[in-house]
Enzyme design. Structure first.
Site, PDB file in Angstrom:
ATOM      1  N   GLY A  66      43.515 -49.311  24.188  1.00 41.03           N
ATOM      2  CA  GLY A  66      42.152 -48.925  24.555  1.00 41.03           C
ATOM      3  C   GLY A  66      41.101 -49.626  23.716  1.00 41.03           C
ATOM      4  O   GLY A  66      41.410 -50.347  22.770  1.00 41.03           O
ATOM      5  N   GLY A  84      39.072 -49.919  21.014  1.00 43.16           N
ATOM      6  CA  GLY A  84      38.915 -49.336  19.681  1.00 43.16           C
ATOM      7  C   GLY A  84      37.550 -49.614  19.084  1.00 43.16           C
ATOM      8  O   GLY A  84      37.062 -48.880  18.228  1.00 43.16           O
ATOM      9  N   ARG A  85      36.955 -50.720  19.527  1.00 42.25           N
ATOM     10  CA  ARG A  85      35.637 -51.092  18.973  1.00 42.25           C
ATOM     11  C   ARG A  85      34.752 -51.674  20.065  1.00 42.25           C
ATOM     12  O   ARG A  85      33.911 -52.524  19.805  1.00 42.25           O
ATOM     13  CB  ARG A  85      35.822 -52.121  17.873  1.00 42.25           C
ATOM     14  CG  ARG A  85      36.608 -53.345  18.331  1.00 42.25           C
ATOM     15  CD  ARG A  85      36.409 -54.479  17.399  1.00 42.25           C
ATOM     16  NE  ARG A  85      37.291 -55.586  17.755  1.00 42.25           N
ATOM     17  CZ  ARG A  85      37.227 -56.762  17.183  1.00 42.25           C
ATOM     18  NH1 ARG A  85      36.341 -56.976  16.239  1.00 42.25           N
ATOM     19  NH2 ARG A  85      38.037 -57.712  17.544  1.00 42.25           N
ATOM     20  N   LYS A 124      31.327 -55.477  22.190  1.00 40.45           N
ATOM     21  CA  LYS A 124      32.444 -55.604  21.257  1.00 40.45           C
ATOM     22  C   LYS A 124      31.865 -55.502  19.854  1.00 40.45           C
ATOM     23  O   LYS A 124      30.928 -56.224  19.531  1.00 40.45           O
ATOM     24  CB  LYS A 124      33.098 -56.975  21.473  1.00 40.45           C
ATOM     25  CG  LYS A 124      34.519 -57.084  21.013  1.00 40.45           C
ATOM     26  CD  LYS A 124      35.154 -58.267  21.725  1.00 40.45           C
ATOM     27  CE  LYS A 124      36.461 -58.683  21.110  1.00 40.45           C
ATOM     28  NZ  LYS A 124      37.048 -59.802  21.857  1.00 40.45           N
ATOM     29  N   GLY A 173      36.178 -50.354  13.842  1.00 43.18           N
ATOM     30  CA  GLY A 173      35.330 -50.363  15.029  1.00 43.18           C
ATOM     31  C   GLY A 173      34.294 -51.469  15.037  1.00 43.18           C
ATOM     32  O   GLY A 173      33.468 -51.537  15.945  1.00 43.18           O
ATOM     33  N   ARG A 215      29.320 -58.758  26.269  1.00 39.79           N
ATOM     34  CA  ARG A 215      30.204 -59.560  27.122  1.00 39.79           C
ATOM     35  C   ARG A 215      30.028 -59.187  28.586  1.00 39.79           C
ATOM     36  O   ARG A 215      29.742 -58.029  28.904  1.00 39.79           O
ATOM     37  CB  ARG A 215      31.647 -59.319  26.678  1.00 39.79           C
ATOM     38  CG  ARG A 215      32.669 -60.065  27.491  1.00 39.79           C
ATOM     39  CD  ARG A 215      33.966 -60.168  26.742  1.00 39.79           C
ATOM     40  NE  ARG A 215      34.769 -58.953  26.861  1.00 39.79           N
ATOM     41  CZ  ARG A 215      35.921 -58.782  26.218  1.00 39.79           C
ATOM     42  NH1 ARG A 215      36.387 -59.734  25.410  1.00 39.79           N
ATOM     43  NH2 ARG A 215      36.603 -57.678  26.364  1.00 39.79           N
ATOM     44  N   ARG A 259      42.870 -54.821  33.149  1.00 41.05           N
ATOM     45  CA  ARG A 259      43.876 -55.658  32.519  1.00 41.05           C
ATOM     46  C   ARG A 259      45.245 -55.270  33.056  1.00 41.05           C
ATOM     47  O   ARG A 259      45.407 -54.184  33.620  1.00 41.05           O
ATOM     48  CB  ARG A 259      43.876 -55.425  31.002  1.00 41.05           C
ATOM     49  CG  ARG A 259      42.512 -55.556  30.357  1.00 41.05           C
ATOM     50  CD  ARG A 259      42.390 -54.624  29.140  1.00 41.05           C
ATOM     51  NE  ARG A 259      41.016 -54.606  28.620  1.00 41.05           N
ATOM     52  CZ  ARG A 259      40.565 -55.358  27.636  1.00 41.05           C
ATOM     53  NH1 ARG A 259      41.386 -56.176  27.019  1.00 41.05           N
ATOM     54  NH2 ARG A 259      39.311 -55.288  27.246  1.00 41.05           N
ATOM     55  N   ASP A 316      47.532 -56.632  27.350  1.00 41.49           N
ATOM     56  CA  ASP A 316      46.179 -56.053  27.371  1.00 41.49           C
ATOM     57  C   ASP A 316      45.110 -57.143  27.344  1.00 41.49           C
ATOM     58  O   ASP A 316      43.934 -56.853  27.503  1.00 41.49           O
ATOM     59  CB  ASP A 316      45.980 -55.088  26.196  1.00 41.49           C
ATOM     60  CG  ASP A 316      46.356 -55.716  24.862  1.00 41.49           C
ATOM     61  OD1 ASP A 316      47.507 -56.157  24.725  1.00 41.49           O
ATOM     62  OD2 ASP A 316      45.501 -55.790  23.966  1.00 41.49           O
ATOM     63  N   ASN A 317      45.534 -58.386  27.149  1.00 41.49           N
ATOM     64  CA  ASN A 317      44.577 -59.490  27.144  1.00 41.49           C
ATOM     65  C   ASN A 317      44.745 -60.366  28.373  1.00 41.49           C
ATOM     66  O   ASN A 317      44.441 -61.562  28.349  1.00 41.49           O
ATOM     67  CB  ASN A 317      44.737 -60.323  25.874  1.00 41.49           C
ATOM     68  CG  ASN A 317      44.269 -59.570  24.635  1.00 41.49           C
ATOM     69  OD1 ASN A 317      43.496 -58.616  24.730  1.00 41.49           O
ATOM     70  ND2 ASN A 317      44.726 -59.991  23.477  1.00 41.49           N
TER      71      ASN A 317
HETATM   72  P1  AMP Z   1      42.707 -57.515  20.345  1.00 41.96           P
HETATM   73  O1  AMP Z   1      43.774 -58.111  19.494  1.00 41.96           O
HETATM   74  O2  AMP Z   1      41.315 -57.928  19.946  1.00 41.96           O
HETATM   75  O3  AMP Z   1      42.950 -57.722  21.802  1.00 41.96           O
HETATM   76  O4  AMP Z   1      42.728 -55.948  20.063  1.00 41.96           O
HETATM   77  C1  AMP Z   1      43.878 -55.171  20.214  1.00 41.96           C
HETATM   78  C2  AMP Z   1      43.532 -53.707  20.050  1.00 41.96           C
HETATM   79  O5  AMP Z   1      43.042 -53.443  18.728  1.00 41.96           O
HETATM   80  C3  AMP Z   1      42.461 -53.208  20.993  1.00 41.96           C
HETATM   81  O6  AMP Z   1      42.825 -51.888  21.322  1.00 41.96           O
HETATM   82  C4  AMP Z   1      41.221 -53.242  20.142  1.00 41.96           C
HETATM   83  O7  AMP Z   1      40.236 -52.333  20.580  1.00 41.96           O
HETATM   84  C5  AMP Z   1      41.761 -52.848  18.783  1.00 41.96           C
HETATM   85  N1  AMP Z   1      40.945 -53.349  17.669  1.00 41.96           N
HETATM   86  C6  AMP Z   1      40.847 -54.623  17.214  1.00 41.96           C
HETATM   87  N2  AMP Z   1      40.022 -54.701  16.160  1.00 41.96           N
HETATM   88  C7  AMP Z   1      39.560 -53.456  15.914  1.00 41.96           C
HETATM   89  C8  AMP Z   1      38.671 -52.866  14.943  1.00 41.96           C
HETATM   90  N3  AMP Z   1      38.077 -53.603  14.006  1.00 41.96           N
HETATM   91  N4  AMP Z   1      38.449 -51.546  15.030  1.00 41.96           N
HETATM   92  C9  AMP Z   1      39.040 -50.776  15.975  1.00 41.96           C
HETATM   93  N5  AMP Z   1      39.892 -51.254  16.886  1.00 41.96           N
HETATM   94  C10 AMP Z   1      40.160 -52.582  16.874  1.00 41.96           C
HETATM   95 MG    MG Z   2      42.190 -57.391  23.529  1.00 43.53          MG
END
Ligand code: AMP
Ligand code: MG
Length: 487
Positions: A92, A94-95, A115, A128, A178, A185, A254-255
């Site tokens: 989900g 997260g940020r 983001k 976050g 964005r 996804r 998820d990407n």
């Molecule tokens: P990503 O690798 O950017 O695709 O992120 C993978 C997961 O980690 C997603 O659920 C993001 O929302 C979460 N995430 C990445 N960086 C952070 C952060 N600094 N704080 C909270 N959640 C994060």
């Molecule tokens: Mg991602």
């Protein structure tokens, strides 16, 4: 969060309304001193947003979600995902937050998404937040991909928050605004499937059909048609990445989008020297997401999508599996066809030539590039000149001159079209050393290198005077490139 006094734009909250099971209403963290770093004026205009308004104090608050139109319902979206092969049932946003959908001039809806807007219930151990460098990086690379004609999410703005964020060192914080055809996804479907709520899964699939693959609605088996359509757009996307030398870096499920747009620019990079094993991500130690593996990973991710869709494909599970397997099997064929057609076009080869002639020609060229660690982008661009009889620039890049001369002779005998080549082989790509240079300057408060880089990248096929340094490979001193996950 306050309401926007004058709502200049209509935010729909369709996803928030229709998928309450997967959308947690949430608010962006208050930012006391927002500073606009970069605004995508053409994109703003396409979205019916007035750039002057977005630059105003109130507009900045909209860009970071601190003030949104009354009708908007910002939400954190739920999704699952396989990360480096391991299943995580609850990732989900997260940020990140989905502010809502707005209409683009092309008549299609776009998600407006933030983001770095603060912790959400999906934040786990994360803070976050996001920092200036990686958010500008997503801005630069996604806009470059768009200019290259490759489907991608877009970047509307990056706003500095004025707040320090703890990473390895303290870094300036930022929020990226964005824009995407949607944020559905593969992981969204994995999440819906895992809830066991087949009605939710079906509604999500119907939403994806309406928004991205409307032709599937006419098919006898609309959910199979949806899946086939996702396979088609992803096969085409992967071919385009490979043809331009792009390494995504973190192809977790998820990407990967349902729309077929590139999403989530973290540790991505364009190759300099042609190297099928190229990996740039510091966390991808096993090379799972290396350049040459990308099509295989995409196929693997699509198999995960198929598993999620099984209950919709057929009432009988065995028959559902059979349909899914057959559909996944199409990916390779489509990918290979798209890649080969694209490569022939890069070489200026006309349609209708015999594959038995062109196929070995392509294979030998790839071997030549690999063996000589040839700069991929410069080589294809110079080959346009070779098609006009001026082979020296391309020849100067290769190692095995005799093999190159023999290859060029056979290739030129096929009468390659140099003008087509110049329209397909970019001269300006976001080279890693240039991106790093621009981000470092921006992090220190100097936005000029970023602006100049964005200008060069906005017209990647059109050679212009004074931009020579944007065409060259990284100097030796730049070393082996490693990039860190988009935090
Ligand atoms: P990503 O690798 O950017 O695709 O992120 C993978 C997961 O980690 C997603 O659920 C993001 O929302 C979460 N995430 C990445 N960086 C952070 C952060 N600094 N704080 C909270 N959640 C994060
Ligand atoms: Mg991602």
């Amino acid at each position: 969060m306050s309401d926007l006094a004058q709502s200049t734009v209509m935010f729909e909250g369709r996803f928030a309304r229709e998928f309450a099971e997967m959308a947690i209403p949430w608010r962006a963290e208050e930012v006391t001193d927002p500073q606009l770093l970069v605004l995508n004026e053409p994109l703003a205009t396409e979205l019916g947003l007035d750039p002057d308004f977005l630059r105003s104090p109130e507009g900045l608050l909209l860009l970071i979600g601190n003030a949104v139109p009354t009708e908007a319902t910002p939400v954190a979206q739920a999704y699952a995902g396989h990360q480096f092969g391991w299943y995580a049932p609850r990732l989900g946003d997260g940020r990140a937050l989905l502010l809502g959908e707005i209409m683009h001039v092309d008549g299609q809806r776009r998600d407006i998404h933030l983001k770095g807007s603060g912790r959400t219930p999906f934040a786990r151990n994360g803070d976050g937040l996001a920092v200036v460098g990686p958010m500008l990086r997503e801005y630069v690379v996604s806009e470059s991909m768009h200019a290259l004609g490759i489907p991608t999410t877009r970047s509307l703005a990056v706003v500095a928050t004025g707040r320090s964020v703890q990473r390895e060192t303290l870094l300036p914080g930022a929020v990226l605004t964005r824009v995407a055809s949607s944020h559905l996804r593969v992981g969204s479907f994995q999440y819906a499937r895992a809830t066991g709520d087949i009605d939710l899964l079906r509604r999500l699939a119907d939403y994806a059909i309406t928004r991205h693959h409307p032709a599937a609605a006419e098919a006898e088996n609309r959910y199979l048609a949806l899946f086939q359509s996702v396979i088609t757009v992803q096969a085409s996307l992967l071919a385009q990445w490979m043809l331009v030398g792009f390494v995504h870096g973190v192809m977790n499920t998820d990407n990967m989008t349902i729309s077929g747009e590139t999403i989530d620019y973290g540790p991505c990079a364009f190759m300099d020297a042609f190297d099928p094993a190229a990996v740039y991500s510091s966390i991808d130690e096993g090379g799972r997401y290396a350049y040459r593996n990308q099509p295989l990973v995409a196929e693997w991710n699509l198999a995960r999508l198929a598993e999620s869709l099984l209950p919709l494909l057929h009432d009988d599970q065995e028959q559902a599996v059979e349909l899914a397997v057959k559909a996944v099997g199409e990916f390779r064929r489509r990918y290979s066809a798209a890649w080969f057609a694209g490569m022939k076009a890069k070489l200026g080869l006309r349609e209708g030539l015999d594959d038995e002639v062109t196929s070995p020609l392509v294979d030998e060229l790839m071997a030549l590039l690999q063996e000589g660690q040839v700069d991929y982008t410069s080589f294809f661009r110079s080959l346009g000149q070779a098609a006009r009889g001026h082979a020296e620039p391309a020849r100067g890049l290769v190692l095995d001159l005799a093999a190159f001369d023999a290859w060029v002779e056979r290739w030129r005998a096929l009468d390659p079209d140099a003008d087509v080549m110049d329209r397909l082989n970019p001269i300006y790509i976001p080279r890693n050393h240039l991106v790093e240079e621009a981000l470092a300057a921006a992090t220190d408060g100097d936005l000029d290198p970023l602006k100049r880089l964005l200008e060069a990248l906005a017209s990647p096929f059109e050679e212009r005077p004074g931009l020579g340094r944007y065409t060259a490979a990284a100097p030796e001193s730049f070393g082996t490139y490693r990039t860190f996950c988009g935090t």
